[in-house]
Motif scaffolding. Structure first.
Motif, PDB file in Angstrom:
ATOM      1  N   GLN A 421       0.825  -1.202   0.000  1.00  0.00           N
ATOM      2  CA  GLN A 421       0.000   0.000   0.000  1.00  0.00           C
ATOM      3  C   GLN A 421       0.864   1.258   0.000  1.00  0.00           C
ATOM      4  N   LEU A 422       1.898   1.260   0.846  1.00  0.00           N
ATOM      5  CA  LEU A 422       2.789   2.417   0.907  1.00  0.00           C
ATOM      6  C   LEU A 422       3.460   2.648  -0.437  1.00  0.00           C
ATOM      7  N   ARG A 423       3.886   1.573  -1.090  1.00  0.00           N
ATOM      8  CA  ARG A 423       4.538   1.703  -2.389  1.00  0.00           C
ATOM      9  C   ARG A 423       3.587   2.281  -3.431  1.00  0.00           C
ATOM     10  N   GLU A 424       2.327   1.848  -3.423  1.00  0.00           N
ATOM     11  CA  GLU A 424       1.347   2.353  -4.393  1.00  0.00           C
ATOM     12  C   GLU A 424       1.069   3.841  -4.170  1.00  0.00           C
ATOM     13  N   ILE A 425       0.941   4.246  -2.905  1.00  0.00           N
ATOM     14  CA  ILE A 425       0.693   5.665  -2.607  1.00  0.00           C
ATOM     15  C   ILE A 425       1.903   6.500  -3.020  1.00  0.00           C
ATOM     16  N   PHE A 426       3.100   5.988  -2.791  1.00  0.00           N
ATOM     17  CA  PHE A 426       4.323   6.687  -3.200  1.00  0.00           C
ATOM     18  C   PHE A 426       4.377   6.860  -4.717  1.00  0.00           C
ATOM     19  N   ASN A 427       4.066   5.798  -5.446  1.00  0.00           N
ATOM     20  CA  ASN A 427       4.058   5.891  -6.913  1.00  0.00           C
ATOM     21  C   ASN A 427       3.041   6.917  -7.392  1.00  0.00           C
ATOM     22  N   MET A 428       1.867   6.949  -6.734  1.00  0.00           N
ATOM     23  CA  MET A 428       0.841   7.909  -7.121  1.00  0.00           C
ATOM     24  C   MET A 428       1.294   9.335  -6.828  1.00  0.00           C
ATOM     25  N   ALA A 429       1.957   9.550  -5.697  1.00  0.00           N
ATOM     26  CA  ALA A 429       2.430  10.896  -5.339  1.00  0.00           C
ATOM     27  C   ALA A 429       3.478  11.384  -6.329  1.00  0.00           C
ATOM     28  N   ARG A 430       4.345  10.504  -6.789  1.00  0.00           N
ATOM     29  CA  ARG A 430       5.358  10.908  -7.770  1.00  0.00           C
ATOM     30  C   ARG A 430       4.741  11.262  -9.115  1.00  0.00           C
ATOM     31  N   GLU A 431       3.665  10.577  -9.469  1.00  0.00           N
ATOM     32  CA  GLU A 431       3.037  10.841 -10.764  1.00  0.00           C
ATOM     33  C   GLU A 431       2.144  12.081 -10.712  1.00  0.00           C
ATOM     34  N   GLN A 432       1.341  12.196  -9.650  1.00  0.00           N
ATOM     35  CA  GLN A 432       0.396  13.311  -9.552  1.00  0.00           C
ATOM     36  C   GLN A 432       1.069  14.618  -9.129  1.00  0.00           C
ATOM     37  N   ARG A 433       2.007  14.513  -8.149  1.00  0.00           N
ATOM     38  CA  ARG A 433       2.718  15.684  -7.610  1.00  0.00           C
ATOM     39  C   ARG A 433       1.744  16.764  -7.135  1.00  0.00           C
ATOM     40  N   SER A 434       0.640  16.351  -6.543  1.00  0.00           N
ATOM     41  CA  SER A 434      -0.366  17.295  -6.058  1.00  0.00           C
ATOM     42  C   SER A 434      -0.332  17.341  -4.539  1.00  0.00           C
ATOM     43  N   ARG A 435      -0.993  18.338  -3.973  1.00  0.00           N
ATOM     44  CA  ARG A 435      -1.038  18.462  -2.527  1.00  0.00           C
ATOM     45  C   ARG A 435      -1.694  17.246  -1.885  1.00  0.00           C
ATOM     46  N   ALA A 436      -2.778  16.781  -2.459  1.00  0.00           N
ATOM     47  CA  ALA A 436      -3.517  15.664  -1.856  1.00  0.00           C
ATOM     48  C   ALA A 436      -2.671  14.404  -1.795  1.00  0.00           C
ATOM     49  N   THR A 437      -1.998  14.045  -2.893  1.00  0.00           N
ATOM     50  CA  THR A 437      -1.247  12.791  -2.918  1.00  0.00           C
ATOM     51  C   THR A 437       0.019  12.875  -2.056  1.00  0.00           C
ATOM     52  N   LEU A 438       0.672  14.034  -2.022  1.00  0.00           N
ATOM     53  CA  LEU A 438       1.888  14.146  -1.216  1.00  0.00           C
ATOM     54  C   LEU A 438       1.576  14.192   0.281  1.00  0.00           C
ATOM     55  N   TYR A 439       0.502  14.877   0.666  1.00  0.00           N
ATOM     56  CA  TYR A 439       0.097  14.821   2.071  1.00  0.00           C
ATOM     57  C   TYR A 439      -0.372  13.410   2.427  1.00  0.00           C
ATOM     58  N   ALA A 440      -1.033  12.748   1.483  1.00  0.00           N
ATOM     59  CA  ALA A 440      -1.429  11.358   1.703  1.00  0.00           C
ATOM     60  C   ALA A 440      -0.202  10.491   1.961  1.00  0.00           C
ATOM     61  N   LEU A 441       0.865  10.723   1.203  1.00  0.00           N
ATOM     62  CA  LEU A 441       2.100   9.969   1.401  1.00  0.00           C
ATOM     63  C   LEU A 441       2.648  10.185   2.807  1.00  0.00           C
ATOM     64  N   SER A 442       2.607  11.418   3.307  1.00  0.00           N
ATOM     65  CA  SER A 442       3.125  11.677   4.656  1.00  0.00           C
ATOM     66  C   SER A 442       2.316  10.939   5.717  1.00  0.00           C
ATOM     67  N   HIS A 443       0.986  10.901   5.559  1.00  0.00           N
ATOM     68  CA  HIS A 443       0.155  10.176   6.528  1.00  0.00           C
ATOM     69  C   HIS A 443       0.451   8.677   6.465  1.00  0.00           C
ATOM     70  N   ALA A 444       0.595   8.141   5.250  1.00  0.00           N
ATOM     71  CA  ALA A 444       0.868   6.710   5.098  1.00  0.00           C
ATOM     72  C   ALA A 444       2.224   6.339   5.688  1.00  0.00           C
ATOM     73  N   VAL A 445       3.226   7.197   5.493  1.00  0.00           N
ATOM     74  CA  VAL A 445       4.555   6.933   6.050  1.00  0.00           C
ATOM     75  C   VAL A 445       4.497   6.877   7.574  1.00  0.00           C
ATOM     76  N   ASN A 446       3.810   7.834   8.193  1.00  0.00           N
ATOM     77  CA  ASN A 446       3.704   7.842   9.661  1.00  0.00           C
ATOM     78  C   ASN A 446       2.975   6.607  10.177  1.00  0.00           C
ATOM     79  N   ASN A 447       1.886   6.221   9.517  1.00  0.00           N
ATOM     80  CA  ASN A 447       1.136   5.040   9.943  1.00  0.00           C
ATOM     81  C   ASN A 447       1.951   3.763   9.739  1.00  0.00           C
ATOM     82  N   TYR A 448       2.686   3.703   8.639  1.00  0.00           N
ATOM     83  CA  TYR A 448       3.487   2.510   8.346  1.00  0.00           C
ATOM     84  C   TYR A 448       4.633   2.365   9.348  1.00  0.00           C
TER      85      TYR A 448
END
Length: 824
Positions: A421-448
């Protein structure tokens, strides 16, 4: 010469015995100090042979027809070639299951069909283990050992491990078990002289650090919640063991361990009712000596705690999911929508029960039946096998970027994400480069990181990516660099542990004057969750002392420095204040230090002592008019509770003014709670920073501004229904009279006023502003004023060509807004 004398024949044997005894003594003396002899009950160069029996039964005692049981019998051998090093061998195993009950209620057992297969699997590999300090257990299983067989052997080892007793009769120990490290009540029941012969242990399995009952995870968006932590709250789990020890050699002669898992809602007095009982029995048969001292550790190293095993979904279960979806789709045609809620609940529940492989193979068929319903069900599912496929599918079908942003953000809020899941969110953040996906990545990293405290390849890849984005002293794309720094601040503690070099890159951005002031301040704030080191504090102190730097950057460095300042740091700050030329900086620091001196907060008493020491030979400047000068505000309240630690709450605010026009350019409000002995927690924090507000304030609140005009229209439209007192205040404040002619049509009049406001804002310098929100230390995101302005234009029309985007700057702003918001 005659026959050899007996004495001469015995001499070689005696020499061999002496040599062997000497070698054994030398080996004992050379044992590693991490394994003292008194940490294990099993002597080296011996083999302990046990008869092992384990029985698991489930159901309600007294209702024979509803009970089931399984029994395992094995011969267990525990060889000890070296101190604290063991080899476990299991053989002659049988697996039995219940086929009925006798009149007394006892289970009648017979061999299962796969008993021979089970016996072969149990005896195929030996299991090596070490207990270096007599507490933590490490296993070295063979590469091809099945996980479920390894788990059974773990149970045998856990039942045999009894720590040496002390002089105390009762004590609480923390021991390794199959449920992780557990708090264990250890009691010596009988002794023979100074040696314990009977010992009992009891533990609440719910308190073990690796005890994870089955649970149903859900998406934060799910309307069908299920139970997020069902068994941890609805099942009581306990274990008790009784040990009989050899009085001479202290090893385990007999062990009986009983576990009880009781389903509380269907229990009587939380003691009797539906549940599962597990009983393990080990009886010693022999303790022969062995000659082998060889012990080779394997390449694979695992702990004693149980590992989860992958279960495959039966084909019929996958077919049931497809059938439920087909029925759900038919409801629209048959107009039987009353059944929709129940069927959708059934669909989500069935999806949660599927394995990863089942979802992968079934997903194309589900999408073919109905992609919208499938997407909704996957979002509601919340299990890793569902959320991972959501992101992959959305990318594959090139879904609307706004939809991808929303779903990615929600998936990232699921607790305990998997590495995939973390890898998929990371890939999405790199492709989208938007506020939503990058903040999502930070939340996923903390939870992981909460469940994976050691660095993994996924975390390392994310840290390296973030470092690449802020290279060259943060002089890249300004908006994206600002976003990256805010996101780093959200997961700074995790990233610092994974890659300490990341902090060094941030400090370079703090010291550099190449990036804009906004980027420099964002770099300072990116340190908020990182551990303050001496070298970090020195950089922050020098930034504050640099009178050539802008005031708000110096204050940002000051606030970060004051998280954990030294006495020398505070001394330098206090010495600077009397000769400080920037009145905004002087007033804010003076008010902040004054608030520290006046505060009774428990967690800043050490800081308060440092400040008092620094002020022995100095005096704070007088705090000036709060309407024109920057200032720190603090309100504190403490409540003492009987037999409990005091609880306290604090509200803190910062107001930083622009020195040129005495308008606030930065504000912050934070609420902190300290209760029940826990560390202080920031409940929420909101902040706003910007510049160039004067034209906007005129357009909003001036004589002909938006709000005065709107109020005047409202007074006309309500036609005297507003009380005279209220009407008089509004008229006097905005300077209008009821006699003024106003637009009669309420909707058209308001739309005209909104359009006039936008035209006024276009003709004036547009301010720069950003606002953020943090809850419990987690920043949920930030919004820019440009976003709101362009959103207002969108609300006035549904035609893309009528957005009043006429200038090149407007077009650039619109592109940025659409990109950040994920709009095409």
């Amino acid at each position: 010469m005659g026959p050899p004398r007996p004495a001469l024949l015995a001499l070689p044997a005696l020499l061999l015995l002496l040599a062997g005894a000497r070698a054994e003594k030398e080996m004992l003396e050379n044992v590693s100090p991490v394994c003292p002899r008194d940490t294990t009950r099993f002597k080296h160069l011996r083999k302990y042979t046990y008869n092992y029996e384990a029985e698991s039964s489930s159901g309600v005692p007294g209702t024979a027809d509803s009970r089931s049981a399984t029994r395992i019998n094995c011969k267990v051998e525990l060889e000890v070639p070296q101190l604290c090093s063991f080899i476990l061998k299991t053989s002659q195993c049988t697996l039995k299951e219940v086929y009925g009950f006798n009149p007394e209620g006892r289970a009648l057992l017979k061999k299962t069909k796969n008993s021979e297969e089970f016996a072969a699997a149990m005896s195929r590999y030996e299991l090596k283990l070490v207990i270096p300090e007599g507490k933590q257990v490490f296993l070295y299983p063979e590469k091809d050992e099945p996980t479920h067989i390894l788990n059974i052997k773990r149970g045998i080892i856990s039942a045999l491990l009894v720590p040496p007793e002390t002089e105390e009769t009762k004590q609480v120990l923390f021991l390794d078990t199959v449920y992780g490290n557990c708090s264990t009540h250890f009691t010596v029941k009988t002794r023979k002289g100074n040696v314990a012969t009977e010992i009992s242990t009891e533990r609440d399995l719910g308190q073990c650090d690796r005890f994870k009952p089955i649970r149903t995870g859900v998406s934060p968006l799910a309307l069908i919640k299920g139970m997020t932590h069902p068994l941890s709250t609805l099942i009581s789990s306990s274990q008790s063991c009784q040990y009989t020890l050899d009085a001479k050699r202290k090893h385990v002669a007999e062990a009986i361990c009983k576990e009880q898992h009781l389903f509380l809602p269907f229990s009587y007095k939380n003691m009797y009712g539906m549940g599962v009982q597990v009983t393990q029995t080990l009886k010693l048969e022999d303790t022969p000596k062995i000659n082998s001292r060889f012990f080779g550790e394997g390449t694979k190293k695992v702990g004693l705690a149980f590992e989860s095993t992958k279960s495959t979904s039966p084909p019929k279960q996958a077919e049931a999911v497809l059938k439920t979806l087909q029925e759900l789709k038919k409801l629209t045609i048959s107009e039987q929508n009353i059944q929709r809620a129940n069927l959708f609940h059934k669909l989500v529940t069935e999806l949660r029960g599927l394995s990863e492989e089942a979802v992968t193979s079934l997903l194309p068929q589900l999408i073919e039946v109905s992609s919208p319903i499938t997407l909704q069900a996957l979002v509601q599912c919340g299990q890793p096998q569902c959320s991972t496929h959501i992101l992959q599918w959305l990318k594959r079908v090139h879904a609307n970027p706004l939809l991808i942003d929303v779903v990615t953000y929600l998936v990232a809020l699921i607790p305990e994400p998997s590495a995939q899941q973390l890898r998929e969110i990371f890939n999405m953040a790199r492709e989208q480069r938007s506020r939503a996906t990058l903040y999502a990545l930070s939340h996923a990293v903390n939870n992981y990181h909460k469940t994976n405290p050691t660095g993994t390849q996924e975390l390392l890849d994310i840290a390296n990516y973030l470092m690449e984005q802020i290279q060259d002293d943060c002089t890249g794309d300004e908006d994206y660099t600002y976003l990256i720094l805010r996101v780093i601040g959200n997961m700074g503690q995790t990233m610092e542990q994974v890659t300490p070099e990341l902090k060094s890159s941030i400090l370079k951005c703090v010291q550099s004057t190449k990036p804009s002031l906004m980027i420099q301040k964002a770099a300072i704030q990116a340190l908020r969750k990182m551990e303050p080191k001496d070298e970090d504090q020195e950089v922050l102190l020098q930034t504050f002392l640099d009178d050539a730097s802008p005031g708000d950057k110096r204050l940002a460095a000051y606030l970060m420095l004051m998280r954990s300042p030294s006495q020398a740091d505070i001394n330098k700050i206090v010495q600077l204040l009397p000769r400080e030329q920037n009145e905004q900086v002087k007033n804010f620091v003076a008010s902040h230090i004054a608030n520290i001196l006046n505060s009774e907060e428990l967690d800043i008493q050490d800081l308060k002592k440092l400040v008092k020491e620094a002020l022995k030979e100095s005096q704070l400047p007088t705090v000036m008019d709060f309407r024109k000068f920057s200032r720190n505000y603090r309100l504190y309240k403490s409540v003492s509770l009987p037999s409990l630690d005091p609880a306290s709450a604090k509200i803190e605010g910062n107001l930083i003014f622009d020195p040129n026009n005495y308008l606030p350019k930065e504000t912050m409000l934070k609420t902190t709670l300290t209760a029940f002995g826990f560390a202080s927690a920031d409940l929420f924090e909101i902040g706003l920073e910007g510049k160039g507000f004067e034209p906007t304030l005129e357009a909003l609140f001036g004589k002909q501004g938006f709000f005065p005009d709107s109020v005047n229209k409202a007074l006309y439209w309500v036609n005297g229904q507003v009380p005279d007192g209220v009407s008089k205040v509004l008229v006097d404040h905005f300077g209008y009279t009821k006699e003024d002619k106003r637009e009669q049509d309420m909707v058209n009049g308001m739309m005209f006023t909104v359009q006039k406001l936008i035209e006024d804002l276009k003709s004036k310098e547009v301010p720069e502003a950003r606002a953020y929100l943090r809850i419990l230390g987690e920043e949920l995101g930030f919004a820019r004023l440009h976003d709101l302005q362009l959103l207002g234009k969108l609300l006035l029309t549904d035609r893309p060509d009528a957005l009043m985007i006429t200038t090149a700057q407007d077009r650039k702003d619109a592109c940025t807004f659409f990109k950040d918001a994920g709009l095409p």
